[in-house]
Design a protein around this motif. Sequence first.
Motif, PDB file in Angstrom:
ATOM      1  N   VAL A  54     -55.485 117.917  25.224  1.00 31.03           N
ATOM      2  CA  VAL A  54     -56.791 117.699  24.610  1.00 31.03           C
ATOM      3  C   VAL A  54     -57.424 116.491  25.294  1.00 31.03           C
ATOM      4  CG1 VAL A  54     -58.044 117.255  22.467  1.00 31.03           C
ATOM      5  CG2 VAL A  54     -55.941 118.628  22.429  1.00 31.03           C
ATOM      6  N   ALA A  55     -58.556 116.738  26.010  1.00 31.43           N
ATOM      7  CA  ALA A  55     -59.225 115.662  26.735  1.00 31.43           C
ATOM      8  C   ALA A  55     -60.333 115.104  25.868  1.00 31.43           C
ATOM      9  CB  ALA A  55     -59.798 116.209  28.037  1.00 31.43           C
ATOM     10  N   ASN A  56     -60.317 113.776  25.649  1.00 33.32           N
ATOM     11  CA  ASN A  56     -61.403 113.190  24.876  1.00 33.32           C
ATOM     12  C   ASN A  56     -61.890 111.882  25.468  1.00 33.32           C
ATOM     13  OD1 ASN A  56     -59.720 111.576  22.164  1.00 33.32           O
ATOM     14  ND2 ASN A  56     -58.716 112.662  23.794  1.00 33.32           N
TER      15      ASN A  56
ATOM     16  N   ARG B 228     -65.607 111.121  21.155  1.00 32.98           N
ATOM     17  CA  ARG B 228     -64.399 111.828  20.719  1.00 32.98           C
ATOM     18  C   ARG B 228     -64.476 112.412  19.313  1.00 32.98           C
ATOM     19  NH1 ARG B 228     -63.740 106.567  19.643  1.00 32.98           N
ATOM     20  NH2 ARG B 228     -62.301 105.880  18.006  1.00 32.98           N
ATOM     21  N   LYS B 229     -65.407 111.924  18.499  1.00 31.89           N
ATOM     22  CA  LYS B 229     -65.529 112.488  17.141  1.00 31.89           C
ATOM     23  C   LYS B 229     -66.457 113.693  17.109  1.00 31.89           C
ATOM     24  CE  LYS B 229     -64.093 108.477  14.632  1.00 31.89           C
ATOM     25  NZ  LYS B 229     -64.333 107.491  13.597  1.00 31.89           N
ATOM     26  N   GLU B 230     -67.173 113.928  18.209  1.00 26.45           N
ATOM     27  CA  GLU B 230     -68.122 115.035  18.271  1.00 26.45           C
ATOM     28  C   GLU B 230     -67.540 116.239  19.003  1.00 26.45           C
ATOM     29  OE1 GLU B 230     -71.099 115.176  16.797  1.00 26.45           O
ATOM     30  OE2 GLU B 230     -70.598 113.228  15.907  1.00 26.45           O
ATOM     31  N   GLU B 231     -66.871 115.976  20.122  1.00 26.63           N
ATOM     32  CA  GLU B 231     -66.344 117.089  20.904  1.00 26.63           C
ATOM     33  C   GLU B 231     -65.121 116.693  21.722  1.00 26.63           C
ATOM     34  OE1 GLU B 231     -69.778 117.233  24.081  1.00 26.63           O
ATOM     35  OE2 GLU B 231     -68.248 118.716  24.639  1.00 26.63           O
ATOM     36  N   VAL B 232     -64.285 117.685  22.008  1.00 25.25           N
ATOM     37  CA  VAL B 232     -63.132 117.485  22.890  1.00 25.25           C
ATOM     38  C   VAL B 232     -63.016 118.735  23.762  1.00 25.25           C
ATOM     39  CG1 VAL B 232     -61.855 116.066  21.232  1.00 25.25           C
ATOM     40  CG2 VAL B 232     -61.499 118.532  21.249  1.00 25.25           C
ATOM     41  N   THR B 233     -62.255 118.635  24.832  1.00 24.51           N
ATOM     42  CA  THR B 233     -62.010 119.811  25.672  1.00 24.51           C
ATOM     43  C   THR B 233     -60.515 120.117  25.660  1.00 24.51           C
ATOM     44  OG1 THR B 233     -63.842 119.154  27.077  1.00 24.51           O
ATOM     45  CG2 THR B 233     -62.328 120.798  27.974  1.00 24.51           C
TER      46      THR B 233
ATOM     47  N   ARG C  97     -66.419 121.782  19.539  1.00 22.27           N
ATOM     48  CA  ARG C  97     -67.406 120.862  18.962  1.00 22.27           C
ATOM     49  C   ARG C  97     -67.375 120.886  17.452  1.00 22.27           C
ATOM     50  NH1 ARG C  97     -70.196 123.093  22.957  1.00 22.27           N
ATOM     51  NH2 ARG C  97     -70.708 121.768  24.744  1.00 22.27           N
ATOM     52  N   ARG C  98     -67.720 119.771  16.875  1.00 25.38           N
ATOM     53  CA  ARG C  98     -67.908 119.646  15.436  1.00 25.38           C
ATOM     54  C   ARG C  98     -69.089 120.527  15.038  1.00 25.38           C
ATOM     55  NH1 ARG C  98     -70.644 116.314  11.836  1.00 25.38           N
ATOM     56  NH2 ARG C  98     -72.081 115.448  13.367  1.00 25.38           N
ATOM     57  N   ASP C  99     -68.989 121.158  13.871  1.00 21.47           N
ATOM     58  CA  ASP C  99     -70.081 121.979  13.367  1.00 21.47           C
ATOM     59  C   ASP C  99     -71.133 121.061  12.747  1.00 21.47           C
ATOM     60  OD1 ASP C  99     -71.798 123.646  12.093  1.00 21.47           O
ATOM     61  OD2 ASP C  99     -70.281 124.640  10.842  1.00 21.47           O
ATOM     62  N   LYS C 100     -72.195 120.786  13.523  1.00 20.56           N
ATOM     63  CA  LYS C 100     -73.194 119.808  13.054  1.00 20.56           C
ATOM     64  C   LYS C 100     -74.042 120.310  11.901  1.00 20.56           C
ATOM     65  CE  LYS C 100     -73.629 117.289  17.367  1.00 20.56           C
ATOM     66  NZ  LYS C 100     -74.428 117.126  18.582  1.00 20.56           N
ATOM     67  N   THR C 101     -74.021 121.614  11.660  1.00 17.66           N
ATOM     68  CA  THR C 101     -74.836 122.140  10.559  1.00 17.66           C
ATOM     69  C   THR C 101     -74.183 121.876   9.199  1.00 17.66           C
ATOM     70  OG1 THR C 101     -73.749 124.299  10.628  1.00 17.66           O
ATOM     71  CG2 THR C 101     -75.666 124.015  12.061  1.00 17.66           C
TER      72      THR C 101
ATOM     73  N   GLU D 281     -61.782 117.970  14.260  1.00 13.40           N
ATOM     74  CA  GLU D 281     -60.378 118.356  14.093  1.00 13.40           C
ATOM     75  C   GLU D 281     -60.233 119.724  13.425  1.00 13.40           C
ATOM     76  OE1 GLU D 281     -61.560 115.348  13.355  1.00 13.40           O
ATOM     77  OE2 GLU D 281     -60.505 114.054  14.769  1.00 13.40           O
ATOM     78  N   ASP D 282     -61.246 120.147  12.675  1.00 14.60           N
ATOM     79  CA  ASP D 282     -61.191 121.443  11.990  1.00 14.60           C
ATOM     80  C   ASP D 282     -61.115 122.598  13.007  1.00 14.60           C
ATOM     81  OD1 ASP D 282     -61.494 123.597  10.314  1.00 14.60           O
ATOM     82  OD2 ASP D 282     -63.258 122.855   9.269  1.00 14.60           O
TER      83      ASP D 282
END
Lengths: 318, 318
Positions: free
Chosen positions: A262-264, A269-274, A285-289, A296-297
Motif C-alpha cells: 500500500v503506497a501512501n 494519505r487520509k484521502e487516497e492510497v495506491t 479513494r475515500r468516498d467523499k459523498t 480504510e473502508d
Amino acid sequence: MDSATLHEEIESFFESAPPLKDSAKITDKLNQFIQCDSPSSEGKKRRVVCVTSGGTTVPLEQRCVRYIDNFSSGHRGAASTEYFIKAEYKVIFLYRRGTCQPYCSSLPEDPFLECFEVADDSDFQVRQSHSEAVKGAIRNHHAAVAGGLLLKLPFTTIFEYLQMLRIIASSMRSLERHAMFYLAAAVSDFYVPWKSMAEHKIQSASGPLDMRLMQVPKMLSVLRTDWTPMAFCISFKLETDTKILLEKAIMALKKYKMHSVVANELLTRKEEVTVVTENRNISVRRDKTRPGSEVEDPLVELLVSRHSTYIKDASLSK
Amino acid sequence: MDSATLHEEIESFFESAPPLKDSAKITDKLNQFIQCDSPSSEGKKRRVVCVTSGGTTVPLEQRCVRYIDNFSSGHRGAASTEYFIKAEYKVIFLYRRGTCQPYCSSLPEDPFLECFEVADDSDFQVRQSHSEAVKGAIRNHHAAVAGGLLLKLPFTTIFEYLQMLRIIASSMRSLERHAMFYLAAAVSDFYVPWKSMAEHKIQSASGPLDMRLMQVPKMLSVLRTDWTPMAFCISFKLETDTKILLEKAIMALKKYKMHSVVANELLTRKEEVTVVTENRNISVRRDKTRPGSEVEDPLVELLVSRHSTYIKDASLSK
C-alpha cells in the motif's frame, strides 16, 4: 545482499537486543486467542490478521533518555482494525503505546477529561455533545474483546516490535493461508546496536553531536519466506515525495515478495492510497459523498477480497 | 560563550524556526488567565507558576516522519501541578501532547477503555474498581479549570516549546516576584536547524546513516536575565549517572542564575530528589509511611516556602 548474510544480520540483531519482557505470557495469550475459534457467520473457519500500528522507537542510550521516533498517529492501523472485525476477521493489534485505538477515532484529543462533566458534588455525566461517540467506543471495544475478535499487544522500541512480530508469526504459522499480515506500523530503518550504545545519558558538553546509525536488517523477507511462508502479506510504503513513491512500492513488492504494497503519501494519505500488486496498481479513494467516511473502508474491503481469492486459489490447486 | 554570541544564537534559533501556529490566540488566553485575579483564601494576590512538563521533539525532516525525542512521562509536572493548585497558585501547564495530565495519575494506562463497562445495550457504567479514581480525576480537573486556576497549553517540538515559553515569560513579566517558573520538561540539547533540514524523508538506500546535530542555545539564562528578570526560577537536572549529578546541578545553578536546581537520578526520581540552592543542598524524600504519597508533595511545599521568602525579602528591602 545474499540470503546467508541477511540471516546472519537478523540473528545478530535479535541476539544483541535486550530480552523481551513477558514473552511467555505473550505467547500464551496469542495461542489462546488463535485457538479459540468461533466460526464466522457463514460457519467458516475464521481468518486472523495481524495489524501493526504506530511508530517504533530507537533508543540512543541504554538507560533510555533520548530516542529516535518514527511519526505515526496509528490512525491507519486503528481504523483498519475496525473494518477487519466488521469483515469477521480476528485481529491481533500490535500497536505503539499511546497511539490511536480502534473505535476511538471520533473522540477528542483528551477524551477522558473532555467528554465528561460534573453533575453534582459526587457524580459526573457524559457531555451531551460526546455522548454517542463515548457510548460507541466503549460498546464496540468491549464487544470485540469479549467476542474473542480483538487482542491488543503494545510495544515501544524497535527491539520489542520485531521480537513480538516474530512470536506472532510463529503462532500464526499453523493458520496457513487464513493468516494475514497488514504491516502498517512505521518501522525504523536505522538503529544503534544495543551493545555499542552509551550506557549513560549523552553529555552535551560542547560542540555538535555526531551520530552513526546502522541499518535495521529487513525482516519482511524472512517473515514471508521463513516465519509464515503461507500467510497473505501486505506492507506499507510511506513517502513525502510522490515522485519516488510508486517506484519504491514496486521495488518493495518484488524485493520482499509481498502480496500487495500500500503506497501512501504523507499529505494525502487520509484521502487516497495506491494498492500495488504484481499485475496492476489500484487506486483506492475515500468516498467523499459520505460524511465521515474513511479510506480504510474500501482499502480493507479490497484486501479482504484479494485474500479470499488467495485462499480459493489454494483450494483449486489442491 | 559571551553574552552577545548567546543572544545572536538565540535570535538565529527563533528566526529559523517554523512559525508558531495560533500565537495570537495563545497570548490572548494567557493574558486573560493571568489578569483574571481571584484573590487567595487569605485575600492576597495570587502567585502564578509556569510548570513545563514532558519531553520536546527534534524533527529530522521538515515534513516530519522521523524525530529525536526526550523520554519523559510528564509525571513530575502533572503531579506538581496538583500540589501548586492546592497551595493556591494559578498554574500555566505547558505540556507535551500525550503525556501525563494533572489529577489522572491513579488512572490505568488506557483509562477510557479500562474504566468503563457496558451496562446494557444502550448504556455503560464506571467499573467499581476505578470509580473513585475516575470521579476524582473529573471533579478535580473541572474545578481547577472552571476556577481559573489551571491553563493547559500543549507543545510537541523544541521549536514550539521555546516559542511558547518566551510568550509565557513575556505575559508573566508584570507579576514580578509573584511569578515562578518550574521547568520540569525534558528539553532537547541538540537539534537540526530548520533550514539545513532535509525536506523529504531521509532515504535508507544503503550503509549507515551519519547525522550531525547542533546544540540548542541555552535559553535559561535569557529567561532569567531578559524575559522575566524578577521571577523565581527552578530548573531540573536529570542524569543516569549519580557521580556527576550534583556537580552538574551546581554548575547549572551558577551558570543560569537559577534560584534552585532540582537534581534527580533516573532510577530513584520518584523516591527522592535534591534541591540545590546557593547555600545548601536539601534532600527531599517521599513519605514512605503514607501509602500513595509522592515526592512532589514535600518538593512543592519546600519551593513554595522558599518562594514566600523570596517575595518577603523584596518587601523588606523596599
